[in-house]
Write an enzyme that holds these catalytic residues in place. Structure first.
Site, PDB file in Angstrom:
ATOM      1  N   HIS A 191      22.491  19.488 -33.004  1.00 39.60           N
ATOM      2  CA  HIS A 191      23.227  20.039 -34.136  1.00 39.60           C
ATOM      3  C   HIS A 191      23.354  21.556 -34.001  1.00 39.60           C
ATOM      4  O   HIS A 191      22.925  22.148 -33.002  1.00 39.60           O
ATOM      5  CB  HIS A 191      22.602  19.602 -35.461  1.00 39.60           C
ATOM      6  N   HIS A 226      20.304  23.730 -32.834  1.00 38.38           N
ATOM      7  CA  HIS A 226      20.039  23.689 -31.383  1.00 38.38           C
ATOM      8  C   HIS A 226      21.078  24.530 -30.647  1.00 38.38           C
ATOM      9  O   HIS A 226      20.769  25.238 -29.692  1.00 38.38           O
ATOM     10  CB  HIS A 226      20.099  22.245 -30.844  1.00 38.38           C
ATOM     11  N   CYS A 258      -0.379  14.415 -40.382  1.00 40.12           N
ATOM     12  CA  CYS A 258       1.018  14.178 -40.772  1.00 40.12           C
ATOM     13  C   CYS A 258       1.725  13.558 -39.580  1.00 40.12           C
ATOM     14  O   CYS A 258       1.800  14.174 -38.500  1.00 40.12           O
ATOM     15  CB  CYS A 258       1.710  15.477 -41.179  1.00 40.12           C
ATOM     16  N   CYS A 261       4.807  15.559 -38.244  1.00 38.82           N
ATOM     17  CA  CYS A 261       4.512  16.734 -37.414  1.00 38.82           C
ATOM     18  C   CYS A 261       3.665  16.360 -36.195  1.00 38.82           C
ATOM     19  O   CYS A 261       3.482  17.175 -35.294  1.00 38.82           O
ATOM     20  CB  CYS A 261       3.728  17.784 -38.191  1.00 38.82           C
ATOM     21  N   CYS A 272       2.382  17.917 -46.772  1.00 40.67           N
ATOM     22  CA  CYS A 272       2.791  18.637 -45.568  1.00 40.67           C
ATOM     23  C   CYS A 272       3.919  19.609 -45.935  1.00 40.67           C
ATOM     24  O   CYS A 272       4.896  19.204 -46.559  1.00 40.67           O
ATOM     25  CB  CYS A 272       3.269  17.631 -44.517  1.00 40.67           C
ATOM     26  N   HIS A 316       7.284  18.271 -44.255  1.00 43.33           N
ATOM     27  CA  HIS A 316       7.837  16.957 -44.569  1.00 43.33           C
ATOM     28  C   HIS A 316       7.718  16.565 -46.035  1.00 43.33           C
ATOM     29  O   HIS A 316       8.291  15.562 -46.460  1.00 43.33           O
ATOM     30  CB  HIS A 316       7.195  15.883 -43.672  1.00 43.33           C
ATOM     31  N   LYS A 324      19.425  23.575 -46.702  1.00 39.36           N
ATOM     32  CA  LYS A 324      18.807  23.202 -45.433  1.00 39.36           C
ATOM     33  C   LYS A 324      19.586  22.022 -44.857  1.00 39.36           C
ATOM     34  O   LYS A 324      19.984  21.129 -45.617  1.00 39.36           O
ATOM     35  CB  LYS A 324      17.367  22.796 -45.745  1.00 39.36           C
ATOM     36  N   LYS A 368      20.043  15.048 -43.161  1.00 41.20           N
ATOM     37  CA  LYS A 368      20.880  13.843 -43.079  1.00 41.20           C
ATOM     38  C   LYS A 368      21.211  13.341 -44.474  1.00 41.20           C
ATOM     39  O   LYS A 368      22.299  12.838 -44.725  1.00 41.20           O
ATOM     40  CB  LYS A 368      20.136  12.759 -42.309  1.00 41.20           C
TER      41      LYS A 368
HETATM   42  N1  MSP Z   1      10.263  19.769 -29.209  1.00 38.70           N
HETATM   43  C1  MSP Z   1       9.902  20.872 -30.012  1.00 38.70           C
HETATM   44  C2  MSP Z   1       9.932  22.147 -29.195  1.00 38.70           C
HETATM   45  C3  MSP Z   1       9.037  22.164 -28.017  1.00 38.70           C
HETATM   46  S1  MSP Z   1       9.215  23.615 -27.082  1.00 38.70           S
HETATM   47  C4  MSP Z   1       7.980  23.586 -25.974  1.00 38.70           C
HETATM   48  C5  MSP Z   1      10.891  21.007 -31.162  1.00 38.70           C
HETATM   49  N2  MSP Z   1      12.076  20.417 -31.005  1.00 38.70           N
HETATM   50  S2  MSP Z   1      13.268  20.451 -32.096  1.00 38.70           S
HETATM   51  O1  MSP Z   1      14.281  19.548 -31.598  1.00 38.70           O
HETATM   52  O2  MSP Z   1      12.765  20.184 -33.399  1.00 38.70           O
HETATM   53  O3  MSP Z   1      13.860  21.865 -32.026  1.00 38.70           O
HETATM   54  C6  MSP Z   1      13.406  22.933 -32.839  1.00 38.70           C
HETATM   55  C7  MSP Z   1      14.260  24.130 -32.517  1.00 38.70           C
HETATM   56  O4  MSP Z   1      15.652  23.814 -32.733  1.00 38.70           O
HETATM   57  C8  MSP Z   1      14.025  25.347 -33.396  1.00 38.70           C
HETATM   58  O5  MSP Z   1      12.908  26.094 -33.014  1.00 38.70           O
HETATM   59  C9  MSP Z   1      15.321  26.060 -33.171  1.00 38.70           C
HETATM   60  O6  MSP Z   1      15.345  26.609 -31.904  1.00 38.70           O
HETATM   61  C10 MSP Z   1      16.320  24.930 -33.246  1.00 38.70           C
HETATM   62  N3  MSP Z   1      16.688  24.640 -34.625  1.00 38.70           N
HETATM   63  C11 MSP Z   1      16.587  23.434 -35.256  1.00 38.70           C
HETATM   64  N4  MSP Z   1      17.087  23.563 -36.519  1.00 38.70           N
HETATM   65  C12 MSP Z   1      17.499  24.836 -36.733  1.00 38.70           C
HETATM   66  C13 MSP Z   1      18.199  25.489 -37.763  1.00 38.70           C
HETATM   67  N5  MSP Z   1      18.526  24.906 -38.891  1.00 38.70           N
HETATM   68  N6  MSP Z   1      18.549  26.775 -37.554  1.00 38.70           N
HETATM   69  C14 MSP Z   1      18.287  27.429 -36.390  1.00 38.70           C
HETATM   70  N7  MSP Z   1      17.660  26.823 -35.386  1.00 38.70           N
HETATM   71  C15 MSP Z   1      17.077  25.594 -35.587  1.00 38.70           C
HETATM   72  O7  MSP Z   1      10.534  21.675 -32.133  1.00 38.70           O
END
Ligand code: MSP
Length: 644
Positions: A20, A23, A128, A131, A145, A148, A297, A300
């Protein structure tokens, strides 16, 4: 000369849902930083990938009636396919299910275990499942949590623990003695304040009776590795730790990009894991804020999870990249709405940049039949100094990962060129044959200015840079960009080069004006007509207005006032002093999201006392009962500046 090296990484994303906007932001930010470092003479390496083990993935796969591996393959592919579509050029895509990664995790665990930093113990705690970690009571919010919002389950089991606590003082010292290790500064403060409490040892195993989808512990085959202990290691396994050429070249010159949600694993577990294993500590962590969508935020349930593919299909990749980098102040939260995206495209891209480009090329076509004239020395007409200022500010901001400031520097130069046209009125010069040399100088300076812009926007908008440069008669080097130390050289467009008529860089997006009764929201339901704006107040004179001392302020701290859900107590820097202001914005803003925000302050409002707290002024905001938005600024301003 020794080549400077720079390694950038993104988090490796969980494969429990498709990619999304969030990412996309982190990955584009890391791509922009990588492209910039290349321009700045570094040899770079850029890594992204997917995190595929753990409970979350098992549960998501079960819902689809697939094995974890089948499911991980499918979602990981979505990430791999997305990056080229967003003009992201990663050097490697790692998956935690890659055998080479699994081997490095296993070796590292063996090493730390043999050193004596891992022990076996029985533990009862609050777990949790979302997490995939234990929580201490003090970390829970109302017993739930914080991420969550569900009460954790009490779990008792025997597990392996990593002795993190013993490295706490070392880590505090490391952070304090390495300025910029955690960037921006507010996250360094956050980590250091977390580290004031004793650091618990980290549970790094999960019994196979509960979870099998993970890397088996080398010293006990009844357990798999905790997903974070596995995932963080990707940053070195991808480089071929311990002996790989990439590891030797790029480690420890690494900067990890993450959002604020995963600052603890990156800012605490990871440096301590490296220290325990005797590996150099990475150079830095770049932490950014969260994207909300239309003020909420992404979730879904609300149905506002923004798909980067849909946005780029509609508005174009460069426009999307530009918007993300321009709109978010790195470190703070930002809001994504289609309206703001469209107005940025129309104002900044179609109007400021696109118009300038077509105006200048059209004039060159009209007055010189498209053939670049000779640049005559006319010092008072030169744009060279302004271009150098833009390059300098751009470089400084990009080096500090302040992407929005870097872009603002370029756009200030664009606006300076637009003004230059209005001041020198080339259409008047063209009427007088004697003024032809002046006209040549004006056009040449504008073309050179556009060349500068085209080179500088490369990290953020590579495709646009690639369109503009050939249209200006410039051959793009094979690597795709101009290095920073070459951009300032004035006069690179050769006189006599024939330039074609301009193409449109960014078409304006028409926003159809809908009748209020026709307005629809994204779910297709009719919107209520907007509430009528209140009556205008009686006219005042400029002298009346001048009585109000409006100033810029920077919020240094914000907290709730006990007993009120509406009032927040703010400490605001207004230049020569910090004042306390009580503001009725508690329902619309979380205190932690206000720190560092710049606001408009009524500085000479008589002091008042609200809920027992003194309030020295007022902050300005607009909106309705449902929504209130603080008035602010396009870019950073000196606190205390008078507002005119
Ligand atoms: N798998 C772990 C990371 C391991 S790194 C060794 C993880 N994955 S995640 O799919 O949840 O990705 C989290 C990351 O996605 C956030 O730190 C950020 O980089 C990005 N984002 C997810 N949602 C976001 C927003 N709403 N806004 C900005 N970035 C965000 O955590």
């Amino acid at each position: 000369m020794k080549t400077r090296t720079q390694f950038f990484t993104t988090p490796i994303y969980y494969v429990n849902a498709k990619p999304h906007l969030g990412h996309a932001y982190t990955t584009i930010a890391a791509d922009v930083a990588t492209r910039f470092k290349k321009m700045d003479g570094h040899e770079t390496y850029f890594l992204t990938g997917t995190d595929e083990h753990g409970d979350k993935i098992v549960q998501a796969a079960q819902k689809q009636n697939q094995t974890p591996k089948e499911y991980a393959n499918k979602i990981s592919r979505l990430f791999q396919d997305l990056w080229p579509r967003l003009s992201v050029r990663n050097d490697q895509f790692i998956r935690t299910t890659d055998p080479a990664h699994i081997k490095v995790v296993t070796d590292l665990l063996t090493k730390i275990h043999e050193k004596g930093d891992i022990y076996f113990s029985s533990y009862e705690g609050q777990y949790c499942f979302g997490c995939e970690r234990f929580y201490q009571d003090r970390e829970l919010v109302d017993g739930k949590c914080p991420d969550h919002g569900v009460a954790p389950s009490t779990i008792k089991e025997s597990n392996y623990f990593f002795k993190m606590g013993q490295y706490q003082d070392w880590l505090i010292d490391h952070i304090k003695t390495h300025p910029g290790f955690i960037h921006p500064g507010q996250y360094e403060t956050e980590l250091l304040s977390f580290l004031k409490e004793p650091l618990e040892d980290l549970c790094i195993s999960r019994p196979k009776s509960r979870l099998t989808w993970g890397i088996t512990l080398p010293f006990d085959h009844d357990y798999v590795t905790y997903v974070w202990f596995d995932a963080l290691v990707n940053y070195i396994s991808a480089l071929g730790y311990p002996d790989g050429a990439l590891f030797k070249k790029f480690w420890p010159c690494a900067r990890h990009f993450v959002a604020k949600d995963i600052i603890k694993p990156h800012g605490i577990y990871w440096p301590i894991m490296l220290k325990a294993a005797g590996i150099d500590i990475y150079a830095g962590l770049n932490v950014h804020g969260f994207w909300n969508v239309s003020g909420s935020k992404m979730s879904k349930t609300i149905g506002n999870v923004t798909d980067p593919v849909a946005v780029t299909d509609q508005y174009g990749v460069d426009a999307f990249r530009y918007f993300l980098m321009r709109e978010m102040v790195f470190g703070l939260d930002a809001n994504f709405t289609e309206d703001v995206l469209v107005s940025r495209i129309n104002a900044d891209l179609a109007n400021d940049l696109g118009n300038l480009f077509s105006r200048v090329l059209s004039m060159n076509f009209r007055y010189f039949k498209g053939v670049v004239p000779t640049m005559l020395p006319a010092a008072d007409l030169s744009l060279e100094t302004d271009a150098c200022t833009a390059i300098h500010s751009f470089q400084k901001a990009m080096t500090g990962y302040e992407f929005h400031k870097a872009i603002t520097a370029v756009w200030q130069f664009i606006s300076c060129m637009n003004k230059y046209i209005d001041t020198h009125e080339p259409w008047q010069l063209a009427k007088d044959a004697d003024k032809k040399p002046l006209l040549s100088a004006v056009i040449c300076n504008l073309l050179e200015g556009l060349r500068t812009v085209a080179c500088l926007i490369y990290p953020v908008m590579p495709d646009t840079s690639k369109k503009m440069l050939p249209a200006l008669g410039i051959k793009i080097p094979e690597n795709g960009f101009f290095s920073l130390d070459r951009i300032h050289i004035w006069g690179q467009i050769q006189p006599g080069t024939c330039l074609a008529k301009p193409q449109i860089l960014f078409p304006r997006i028409d926003v159809p004006r809908k009748e209020a009764s026709e307005q629809e929201n994204p779910s297709g339901k009719k919107k209520k007509p907007p509430v009528a704006a209140p009556e205008h107040k009686p006219e005042i004179t400029i002298e009346d207005f001048a009585k109000i001392d409006l100033r810029t302020g920077t919020i240094l701290a914000a907290e709730k006032i006990a007993g009120s859900d509406k009032l927040l107590k703010l400490q605001v820097d207004t230049g020569n002093h910090t004042r306390q202001i009580v503001a009725g914005i508690g329902k619309y803003y979380a205190p932690e999201n206000l720190v560092e925000k710049q606001v408009v302050v009524v500085a000479n409002l008589k002091q008042a006392t609200l809920m027992g707290e003194k309030s020295q002024g007022m902050v300005l905001a607009a909106g309705t009962k449902k929504e209130l938005i603080l008035a602010g600024f396009d870019t950073q301003v000196q606190p205390g500046s008078p507002i005119k």
